[in-house]
Design an enzyme around this catalytic site. Structure first.
Site, PDB file in Angstrom:
ATOM      1  N   TYR A 194       0.781  -1.147   0.126  1.00 52.98           N
ATOM      2  CA  TYR A 194      -0.047   0.051  -0.150  1.00 52.98           C
ATOM      3  C   TYR A 194       0.859   1.181   0.060  1.00 52.98           C
ATOM      4  O   TYR A 194       0.501   2.407   0.767  1.00 52.98           O
ATOM      5  CB  TYR A 194      -1.000   0.217   1.131  1.00 52.98           C
ATOM      6  CG  TYR A 194      -1.979   0.688   1.078  1.00 52.98           C
ATOM      7  CD1 TYR A 194      -3.028   0.657   0.360  1.00 52.98           C
ATOM      8  CD2 TYR A 194      -2.220   2.275   1.757  1.00 52.98           C
ATOM      9  CE1 TYR A 194      -4.115   1.524   0.143  1.00 52.98           C
ATOM     10  CE2 TYR A 194      -3.310   2.941   1.723  1.00 52.98           C
ATOM     11  CZ  TYR A 194      -4.245   2.720   0.901  1.00 52.98           C
ATOM     12  OH  TYR A 194      -5.224   3.716   0.739  1.00 52.98           O
ATOM     13  N   GLY A 195       1.919   1.304  -0.746  1.00 50.53           N
ATOM     14  CA  GLY A 195       2.813   2.229  -0.925  1.00 50.53           C
ATOM     15  C   GLY A 195       2.342   3.291  -2.145  1.00 50.53           C
ATOM     16  O   GLY A 195       1.226   3.421  -2.310  1.00 50.53           O
ATOM     17  N   GLN A 244       2.541   3.289  -5.418  1.00 49.01           N
ATOM     18  CA  GLN A 244       1.707   2.794  -6.396  1.00 49.01           C
ATOM     19  C   GLN A 244       0.516   2.213  -5.805  1.00 49.01           C
ATOM     20  O   GLN A 244      -0.583   1.957  -6.407  1.00 49.01           O
ATOM     21  CB  GLN A 244       2.383   1.885  -7.210  1.00 49.01           C
ATOM     22  CG  GLN A 244       3.207   2.629  -8.425  1.00 49.01           C
ATOM     23  CD  GLN A 244       2.561   3.457  -9.595  1.00 49.01           C
ATOM     24  OE1 GLN A 244       1.359   2.965  -9.819  1.00 49.01           O
ATOM     25  NE2 GLN A 244       3.200   4.522  -9.897  1.00 49.01           N
ATOM     26  N   ASP A 301      10.890  -3.775  -5.970  1.00 47.73           N
ATOM     27  CA  ASP A 301      11.321  -4.907  -6.707  1.00 47.73           C
ATOM     28  C   ASP A 301      12.089  -5.964  -5.878  1.00 47.73           C
ATOM     29  O   ASP A 301      11.888  -7.039  -6.119  1.00 47.73           O
ATOM     30  CB  ASP A 301      12.447  -4.463  -7.932  1.00 47.73           C
ATOM     31  CG  ASP A 301      11.594  -3.618  -8.875  1.00 47.73           C
ATOM     32  OD1 ASP A 301      10.347  -4.062  -9.199  1.00 47.73           O
ATOM     33  OD2 ASP A 301      12.054  -2.702  -9.624  1.00 47.73           O
ATOM     34  N   GLN A 349       9.771  -8.474  -3.820  1.00 45.27           N
ATOM     35  CA  GLN A 349       8.704  -9.142  -4.500  1.00 45.27           C
ATOM     36  C   GLN A 349       9.007 -10.784  -4.686  1.00 45.27           C
ATOM     37  O   GLN A 349       8.060 -11.510  -4.169  1.00 45.27           O
ATOM     38  CB  GLN A 349       8.544  -8.765  -5.810  1.00 45.27           C
ATOM     39  CG  GLN A 349       7.880  -7.292  -6.140  1.00 45.27           C
ATOM     40  CD  GLN A 349       7.448  -7.008  -7.337  1.00 45.27           C
ATOM     41  OE1 GLN A 349       7.439  -7.911  -8.307  1.00 45.27           O
ATOM     42  NE2 GLN A 349       7.213  -5.572  -7.570  1.00 45.27           N
ATOM     43  N   HIS A 402       5.496  -3.101 -12.858  1.00 45.13           N
ATOM     44  CA  HIS A 402       6.959  -3.234 -13.635  1.00 45.13           C
ATOM     45  C   HIS A 402       7.384  -4.473 -13.704  1.00 45.13           C
ATOM     46  O   HIS A 402       7.300  -5.388 -13.127  1.00 45.13           O
ATOM     47  CB  HIS A 402       7.808  -2.325 -12.390  1.00 45.13           C
ATOM     48  CG  HIS A 402       9.314  -2.301 -12.769  1.00 45.13           C
ATOM     49  ND1 HIS A 402       9.603  -2.213 -14.193  1.00 45.13           N
ATOM     50  CD2 HIS A 402      10.555  -2.233 -11.991  1.00 45.13           C
ATOM     51  CE1 HIS A 402      10.856  -1.615 -14.337  1.00 45.13           C
ATOM     52  NE2 HIS A 402      11.402  -2.060 -12.995  1.00 45.13           N
ATOM     53  N   GLU A 405      20.688  28.575 -11.040  1.00 46.54           N
ATOM     54  CA  GLU A 405      20.823  28.374 -12.349  1.00 46.54           C
ATOM     55  C   GLU A 405      20.885  26.922 -12.727  1.00 46.54           C
ATOM     56  O   GLU A 405      20.784  26.368 -14.034  1.00 46.54           O
ATOM     57  CB  GLU A 405      22.143  29.129 -12.791  1.00 46.54           C
ATOM     58  CG  GLU A 405      22.224  30.522 -12.674  1.00 46.54           C
ATOM     59  CD  GLU A 405      21.012  31.291 -13.510  1.00 46.54           C
ATOM     60  OE1 GLU A 405      20.783  30.841 -14.472  1.00 46.54           O
ATOM     61  OE2 GLU A 405      20.453  32.442 -12.788  1.00 46.54           O
ATOM     62  N   SER A 448      15.298  32.383 -24.718  1.00 44.27           N
ATOM     63  CA  SER A 448      16.038  33.277 -25.453  1.00 44.27           C
ATOM     64  C   SER A 448      16.880  33.000 -26.628  1.00 44.27           C
ATOM     65  O   SER A 448      17.407  31.569 -26.691  1.00 44.27           O
ATOM     66  CB  SER A 448      16.831  34.408 -24.684  1.00 44.27           C
ATOM     67  OG  SER A 448      17.977  33.614 -24.354  1.00 44.27           O
TER      68      SER A 448
END
Length: 338
Positions: free
Chosen positions: A27-28, A30, A85, A88, A110, A229, A254
């Site tokens: 339940y993270g 994703q 990953d 799993q 994934h 920058e 620019s």
């Protein structure tokens, strides 16, 4: 180049998931998005999380029924694995695999574990993937606003002949059909995703930011000006590129910036850099990166932790934290202490 096909809500329906139970493992980022979006779409959803964890408490607060992984695997028809990953394989072998029966469907966000052989699903089980092209919190927020995040769809095993229809129902249920669903394979998604993360989106970008900051400060320029920058203005440039590509970004800046882009950019990203990229891709394709990452996790992540802590205290991070607190227009973020 093959013809591009993008699928939408009209190209499928929620029917293949109606009357079924979707079990979301994890339940993270994703996991919470898939669970909530599917439930809001009228699908019966249960969650598997470790009791006592932060994510367990969040799932409980959201009103989900929460089960240990083995029970969730028994109860679920579509088992969506959203765990990290590196976790799993262990959860799959200990709790999910013993409870897989013919007719169930394994779903991934994934393809890492399937592509590199850490998980080998049995015969008789469909294996599908819906991979949103955005973080889970974006998947959730877009859904609640009435839009969606584009998704990738892949079918690894289709023993029932209906795997694609079920995958499209999943995509539609989380809002992907509103934005567009693109077809891929487990191999293509995994290899390109890892390459993008390592070479451009995360690894290449952060390394370039640090290097640019270091070159300016070593030359005597103020760190706070260097931060503006090098890092702060990235969002503006990336937004222009996302909306209209490289050409629109160049049109919007620019003439001087555009000439600097066209003239100096290729001197920075040289053929030598592209050779390094090619080697990174080879390491992904061969499984070398995956093997080294799994070994790092099994060892307790000593190098991961050391490098993370070093970068957390890099001058560009120290200066950035100080500046962001002073920005009245920004809700400055900090990594939570775990």
């Amino acid at each position: 180049m093959s013809e591009l096909k993008i699928f939408y809500d009209k190209d499928g329906s929620l029917a293949p998931l109606q009357g079924k139970t979707v079990a979301v493992f994890g339940y993270g980022s994703q996991g919470h998005a898939h669970a909530n979006n599917l439930r809001d779409s009228g699908i019966n959803v249960i969650v598997s999380e470790l009791e006592g964890t932060h994510n367990y408490n969040l799932a409980k607060e959201a009103g989900f029924e929460i089960f240990p992984a083995d029970e969730a695997a028994k109860k679920g028809d579509l088992l969506i694995i959203t765990l990290p990953d590196e976790v799993q394989e262990k959860v799959y072998n200990s709790a999910i695999k013993p409870n897989l029966t013919a007719g169930k469907t394994l779903g991934f966000c994934h393809g890492f574990n399937v592509r590199f052989g850490l998980i080998t699903p049995p015969e008789g089980v469909d294996v599908i993937m819906i991979a949103p092209k955005g973080p889970g919190h974006t998947v959730r927020s877009c859904f609640t606003e009435g839009s969606g995040v584009p998704c990738l769809i892949a079918i690894e095993n289709d023993t029932t002949g209906t795997a694609r229809e079920l995958a499209m129902a999943w995509a539609i249920g989380i809002g992907g059909g509103r934005a567009g669903v693109l077809e891929t394979t487990f191999t293509e998604e995994t290899e390109t995703d890892l390459f993008g993360e390592q070479v451009v989106l995360c690894g290449g970008l952060t390394a370039m930011c640090k290097a640019g900051f270091e070159v300016l400060t070593e030359a005597g320029y103020q760190p706070h000006i260097a931060y503006f920058e090098i890092l702060h203005e990235l969002l503006l440039i990336i937004k222009l590129m996302s909306e209209g590509g490289l050409s629109y970004m160049r049109y919007s800046v620019s003439n001087t910036a555009e000439w600097g882009d066209l003239e100096v950019g290729p001197k920075i990203i040289t053929e030598h850099v592209k050779d390094n990229m090619r080697q990174a891709l080879k390491d992904i394709q061969s499984g070398k990166f995956a093997k080294e990452w799994i070994e790092e996790c099994e060892a307790g992540k000593p190098n991961f932790t050391a490098r993370y802590e070093a970068d957390k205290n890099h001058p560009i991070e120290v200066v950035g934290r100080e500046l962001r607190k002073m920005f009245s227009w920004m809700d400055a973020k900090e990594v939570p202490n775990e």
